[in-house]
Design an enzyme around this catalytic site. Structure first.
Site, mmCIF file in Angstrom:
data_model
loop_
_atom_site.group_PDB
_atom_site.id
_atom_site.type_symbol
_atom_site.label_atom_id
_atom_site.label_comp_id
_atom_site.label_asym_id
_atom_site.label_seq_id
_atom_site.Cartn_x
_atom_site.Cartn_y
_atom_site.Cartn_z
ATOM 1 N N ASP A 150 0.805 -1.153 0.050
ATOM 2 C CA ASP A 150 0.000 -0.037 0.116
ATOM 3 C C ASP A 150 0.900 1.109 -0.088
ATOM 4 O OD1 ASP A 150 -2.231 1.435 0.420
ATOM 5 O OD2 ASP A 150 -1.621 1.756 2.575
ATOM 6 N N ASP B 171 -0.164 5.165 0.686
ATOM 7 C CA ASP B 171 -0.550 6.127 1.758
ATOM 8 C C ASP B 171 -0.539 5.261 3.142
ATOM 9 O OD1 ASP B 171 -0.877 8.168 -0.018
ATOM 10 O OD2 ASP B 171 -2.591 7.175 -0.612
ATOM 11 N N GLY C 69 -7.491 4.719 4.205
ATOM 12 C CA GLY C 69 -7.573 3.715 3.231
ATOM 13 C C GLY C 69 -8.857 3.504 2.308
ATOM 14 N N ARG D 81 -11.794 7.685 -2.568
ATOM 15 C CA ARG D 81 -12.233 9.001 -2.628
ATOM 16 C C ARG D 81 -13.673 9.218 -2.386
ATOM 17 N NH1 ARG D 81 -10.120 12.339 -7.477
ATOM 18 N NH2 ARG D 81 -8.233 11.325 -6.797
ATOM 19 N N SER E 216 -5.581 5.262 -3.974
ATOM 20 C CA SER E 216 -5.322 6.268 -4.732
ATOM 21 C C SER E 216 -5.149 6.543 -6.049
ATOM 22 C CB SER E 216 -4.067 7.246 -3.874
ATOM 23 O OG SER E 216 -4.139 8.496 -4.403
ATOM 24 N N ARG E 217 -5.750 7.453 -6.625
ATOM 25 C CA ARG E 217 -5.878 7.767 -8.036
ATOM 26 C C ARG E 217 -4.438 8.739 -8.110
ATOM 27 N NH1 ARG E 217 -10.680 7.129 -11.303
ATOM 28 N NH2 ARG E 217 -12.121 6.000 -10.008
ATOM 29 N N ASN E 218 -4.099 9.230 -7.216
ATOM 30 C CA ASN E 218 -2.872 9.762 -7.122
ATOM 31 C C ASN E 218 -1.646 9.123 -6.962
ATOM 32 O OD1 ASN E 218 -4.168 12.911 -7.471
ATOM 33 N ND2 ASN E 218 -5.192 12.348 -5.540
ATOM 34 N N ASP F 188 -1.870 -0.441 6.094
ATOM 35 C CA ASP F 188 -1.845 0.290 7.214
ATOM 36 C C ASP F 188 -3.322 0.647 7.716
ATOM 37 O OD1 ASP F 188 -2.188 2.461 5.148
ATOM 38 O OD2 ASP F 188 -2.484 3.856 6.806
HETATM 39 C C1 BG6 Z 1 -6.050 5.800 -0.112
HETATM 40 C C2 BG6 Z 1 -5.805 7.061 1.384
HETATM 41 O O1 BG6 Z 1 -4.471 5.357 -0.258
HETATM 42 O O2 BG6 Z 1 -6.270 6.768 -1.273
HETATM 43 C C3 BG6 Z 1 -7.211 7.600 1.396
HETATM 44 O O3 BG6 Z 1 -5.565 6.275 2.552
HETATM 45 C C4 BG6 Z 1 -7.698 8.087 0.204
HETATM 46 O O4 BG6 Z 1 -7.195 8.343 2.693
HETATM 47 C C5 BG6 Z 1 -7.598 7.219 -0.900
HETATM 48 O O5 BG6 Z 1 -9.034 8.602 0.101
HETATM 49 C C6 BG6 Z 1 -7.978 7.594 -2.164
HETATM 50 O O6 BG6 Z 1 -7.025 8.890 -2.776
HETATM 51 P P1 BG6 Z 1 -7.365 9.723 -3.680
HETATM 52 O O7 BG6 Z 1 -5.708 10.262 -4.098
HETATM 53 O O8 BG6 Z 1 -7.575 8.776 -5.074
HETATM 54 O O9 BG6 Z 1 -8.177 10.480 -3.504
HETATM 55 MG MG MG Z 2 -2.703 3.145 3.510
#
Ligand code: BG6
Ligand code: MG
Length: 217
Positions: free
Chosen positions: A12, A14, A49, A52, A117-119, A171
């Site tokens: 993972d 984040d 986790g 969004r 996460s998309r980021n 986590d």
């Molecule tokens: C997870 C984070 O990795 O990604 C979350 O723990 C977050 O807090 C999720 O909401 C989605 O992230 P993003 O960047 O696509 O908004």
């Molecule tokens: Mg995480």
């Protein structure tokens, strides 16, 4: 476990390789304040986790909002979040995290990212660790977010390693649930009340001992 068996460790992002929880929290808090929605740090803990969309739905609770508004609010929070990453650098990799990835590789394991996460590609780039990984599965890769197993199964598919030969480092409670649902070995990083249901638990990424995990897996 035979040495010939191809194994993988799926990380993972984040909360395991970097700590973006505060930036995610500040993004949601700003949106909540602007829209007069009740929210605080304690409520944010439950979002760890979650995707969004699931995060926004959890934040909204019983309040009903139409789809265009949901989309607008998710986009606004994401703008706040992405802006907050401007100064992110390799110094923001959590202590011991790169060493853990390298340790897995030195043991002959393939390594992947399995992040909701998309980021994730942006964050990996800013941390300077994209090239460490053999595959990346992120919030753009599958429809169903954690706790569904899909994201980790997709990471395993991209590595061409069977799920039962994959170890996940997570986590979040929802991430451990996803790893277990995928039939993988789950390592939880964090307190017992969050990740105590994993097969193995360590307090921080720096504490993860692959000797213990791989000997038993
Ligand atoms: C997870 C984070 O990795 O990604 C979350 O723990 C977050 O807090 C999720 O909401 C989605 O992230 P993003 O960047 O696509 O908004
Ligand atoms: Mg995480």
């Amino acid at each position: 476990m035979s040495d010939a068996r191809r194994r993988a460790v799926i990380f993972d992002l984040d909360g395991v390789l970097t700590d973006t929880a505060e930036q995610h929290y500040l993004g949601w808090q700003r949106l909540a304040d602007e829209e007069h929605l009740p929210f605080d740090r304690a409520a944010n803990e439950a979002l760890r986790g979650l995707s969004r969309r699931e995060s926004l739905l959890a934040l909204l609770g019983d309040r009903e909002v139409d789809e265009p508004t949901l989309e607008t609010w998710m986009a606004r929070k994401n703008d706040y979040y992405v802006a907050s990453l401007a100064d992110m650098s390799p110094a923001d990799v959590l202590p011991g995290a790169v060493e853990l990835v390298r340790d897995a590789k030195d043991r002959g394991c393939l390594v992947a990212i399995g992040s909701s996460s998309r980021n994730a590609p942006l964050v990996l780039d800013k941390l300077g660790i994209t090239q460490l990984f053999d595959a990346i599965a992120d919030g753009n890769s599958v429809e169903r977010a954690k706790p569904a197993p899909d994201l980790f199964l997709e990471a395993a598919r991209r590595l061409d390693v069977p799920p039962q030969d994959c170890v996940v480092v997570e986590d979040a409670a929802s991430g451990v649930d996803a790893a277990l649902a995928a039939g993988m070995v789950a390592i939880g990083v964090g307190p017992p009340d969050r990740v105590g249901h994993a097969h193995f638990r360590f307090d921080t990424p720096a504490d993860v001992d692959l000797d213990v995990v791989l000997a038993d897996a």
